[in-house]
Design an enzyme around this catalytic site. Structure first.
Site, PDB file in Angstrom:
ATOM      1  CE  LYS A 114      -4.183  -1.957   2.027  1.00  0.00           C
ATOM      2  NZ  LYS A 114      -5.157  -1.924   3.109  1.00  0.00           N
ATOM      3  CE  LYS A 197      -8.188  -8.269  -3.107  1.00  0.00           C
ATOM      4  NZ  LYS A 197      -8.658  -8.434  -1.756  1.00  0.00           N
ATOM      5  CE  LYS A 200     -11.253  -0.019  -0.261  1.00  0.00           C
ATOM      6  NZ  LYS A 200     -11.295  -1.282   0.491  1.00  0.00           N
TER       7      LYS A 200
HETATM    8  P1  ADP Z   1     -10.581  -4.326  -1.413  1.00  0.00           P
HETATM    9  O1  ADP Z   1      -9.645  -5.467  -1.736  1.00  0.00           O
HETATM   10  O2  ADP Z   1     -11.519  -3.996  -2.507  1.00  0.00           O
HETATM   11  O3  ADP Z   1      -9.823  -3.132  -0.873  1.00  0.00           O
HETATM   12  P2  ADP Z   1     -11.233  -4.860   1.329  1.00  0.00           P
HETATM   13  O4  ADP Z   1      -9.780  -5.003   1.598  1.00  0.00           O
HETATM   14  O5  ADP Z   1     -11.953  -3.706   1.936  1.00  0.00           O
HETATM   15  O6  ADP Z   1     -11.490  -4.861  -0.236  1.00  0.00           O
HETATM   16  O7  ADP Z   1     -11.922  -6.226   1.724  1.00  0.00           O
HETATM   17  C1  ADP Z   1     -12.947  -6.400   2.661  1.00  0.00           C
HETATM   18  C2  ADP Z   1     -13.220  -7.877   2.760  1.00  0.00           C
HETATM   19  O8  ADP Z   1     -13.636  -8.393   1.497  1.00  0.00           O
HETATM   20  C3  ADP Z   1     -12.014  -8.707   3.181  1.00  0.00           C
HETATM   21  O9  ADP Z   1     -12.456  -9.734   4.063  1.00  0.00           O
HETATM   22  C4  ADP Z   1     -11.520  -9.303   1.889  1.00  0.00           C
HETATM   23  O10 ADP Z   1     -10.858 -10.545   2.083  1.00  0.00           O
HETATM   24  C5  ADP Z   1     -12.812  -9.472   1.090  1.00  0.00           C
HETATM   25  N1  ADP Z   1     -12.535  -9.340  -0.345  1.00  0.00           N
HETATM   26  C6  ADP Z   1     -12.123  -8.216  -0.964  1.00  0.00           C
HETATM   27  N2  ADP Z   1     -11.979  -8.415  -2.284  1.00  0.00           N
HETATM   28  C7  ADP Z   1     -12.310  -9.720  -2.516  1.00  0.00           C
HETATM   29  C8  ADP Z   1     -12.363 -10.547  -3.687  1.00  0.00           C
HETATM   30  N3  ADP Z   1     -12.070 -10.060  -4.891  1.00  0.00           N
HETATM   31  N4  ADP Z   1     -12.755 -11.823  -3.554  1.00  0.00           N
HETATM   32  C9  ADP Z   1     -13.074 -12.312  -2.343  1.00  0.00           C
HETATM   33  N5  ADP Z   1     -13.036 -11.605  -1.206  1.00  0.00           N
HETATM   34  C10 ADP Z   1     -12.661 -10.314  -1.267  1.00  0.00           C
HETATM   35 NA    NA Z   2      -7.918  -6.110   0.673  1.00  0.00          NA
END
Ligand code: ADP
Ligand code: NA
Length: 330
Positions: A114, A197, A200
């Site tokens: 990050k 993956k 956001k």
């Molecule tokens: P991002 O990766 O979009 O920043 P977050 O880190 O806020 O999302 O993730 C919040 C939750 O959603 C976590 O438990 C994360 O493991 C799950 N998560 C995020 N993206 C995915 C994905 N593409 N597939 C499965 N789970 C996900």
């Molecule tokens: Na994440």
């Protein structure tokens, strides 16, 4: 018999949850509230590790809570709260900061990823220590299990190290938590770049399904998902990541197994799969959006739910903090 306790949190930063958040995390939270003593929180303290507009943060925190309720979290069956409503998180966070080695914290790979994106001058010390706040989040509730994605495993390991360190230095205080790694099948990939993956921070918004978008927008994204030049509808994550991702999404949203879907689409074109999945998606997001909006349209009820959740959470958190402070000599 006491149910094992789980704790998990989700950031309020993006407003809408994306499909990966839902299928990879929130959906399992809903299931776990039946079998576990579940604590779920909107982690707004974590959100300010990067700059946030106050009005947006306030609104996004409510939107996150409304979505969790819309997804099926039931405040009678779990403890749902907002992290900043429970001041013990920041208080135990400081204690854990003082227990963590600088080198130990520096090895957290998520921070490296990050901060590399942001540059050193724009990276806050809060972002650096956020895994340590996460440790406090977990230990405060004496959680037995922490449902997380694979990317968070390292943070749970550090949590165990610190629980062990505190316990051996000051006497038994914290429950040793174990990661509860959510199913690999629940990993959702970007619709335009199935090697990444769904996130956001996606490179192209077309690859990201936001649950609160107009359903027809999400349908269109499904229909224009990247596949491959082959024509067979078959699950093969390595060689056919796009099609496989669509099958995973289809399967998790409908409960039909992958083999059942492969059979259903035998001899059919990708277009047929996409058209049907677009419909499945619309059928899922439409009521989800409506229910979220109902909670947002009734701020008094939402506030009351969150206030009650914070009260339940605080009862546990305050007890842990009191013991911790006592052991430390405060
Ligand atoms: P991002 O990766 O979009 O920043 P977050 O880190 O806020 O999302 O993730 C919040 C939750 O959603 C976590 O438990 C994360 O493991 C799950 N998560 C995020 N993206 C995915 C994905 N593409 N597939 C499965 N789970 C996900
Ligand atoms: Na994440």
């Amino acid at each position: 018999l006491q149910r094992p306790r789980v704790l998990s949190g989700i950031q309020p930063t993006a407003g809408s949850f994306h499909l990966g958040n839902y299928l990879g995390a929130v959906r399992q939270w809903v299931a776990l509230q039946e079998s576990h003593d579940a604590f779920y929180m909107v982690v707004d303290l974590h959100a300010i590790t990067v700059p946030q507009d106050p009005a947006e943060l306030r609104s996004n925190t409510r939107i996150a809570a409304a979505q969790l309720l819309a997804a099926g979290l039931d405040p009678e069956r779990c403890t749902l709260f907002v992290q900043s409503h429970v001041p013990e998180h920041a208080q135990l966070g400081w204690v854990m900061n003082c227990l963590t080695g600088f080198g130990e914290a520096s090895r957290m790979t998520q921070f490296k990823d990050k901060s590399a994106k942001q540059g050193a001058d724009r990276t806050s010390v809060g972002l650096f220590t956020y895994p340590i706040l996460q440790i406090a989040d977990i230990l405060l509730y004496q959680a037995h299990q922490v449902p997380v994605g694979e990317d968070q495993r390292q943070h749970i390991e550090l949590t165990r190290d610190l629980a062990e360190r505190f316990n051996s230095r000051y006497g038994d205080t914290f429950t040793m938590p174990a990661p509860y790694i959510l199913k690999e099948t629940a990993k959702i990939y970007d619709l335009q770049d199935p090697s990444a993956k769904m996130s956001k921070s996606a490179a192209s918004p077309k690859g990201l399904i936001n649950l609160l978008d107009e359903p027809k927008v999400s349908a269109k994204k499904v229909k224009s998902a990247v596949t491959d030049t082959d024509t067979v509808i078959r699950y093969d994550a390595e060689n056919k990541p796009g099609v496989s991702n669509l099958l995973t999404i289809y399967s998790t949203l409908t409960g039909l197994s992958i083999p059942e879907l492969e059979q259903k689409y035998e001899g059919k074109m990708y277009g047929a799969l996409k058209t049907d999945l677009a419909e499945v998606m619309v059928d899922f997001v439409t009521p989800f959006r409506d229910r979220t909006q109902e909670y947002l349209d009734d701020p008094e009820t939402l506030d009351a739910i969150l206030a009650k959740g914070a009260e339940k959470a605080r009862a546990v958190a305050a007890e842990t903090l009191a013991t911790t402070y006592d052991r430390l000599g405060f």
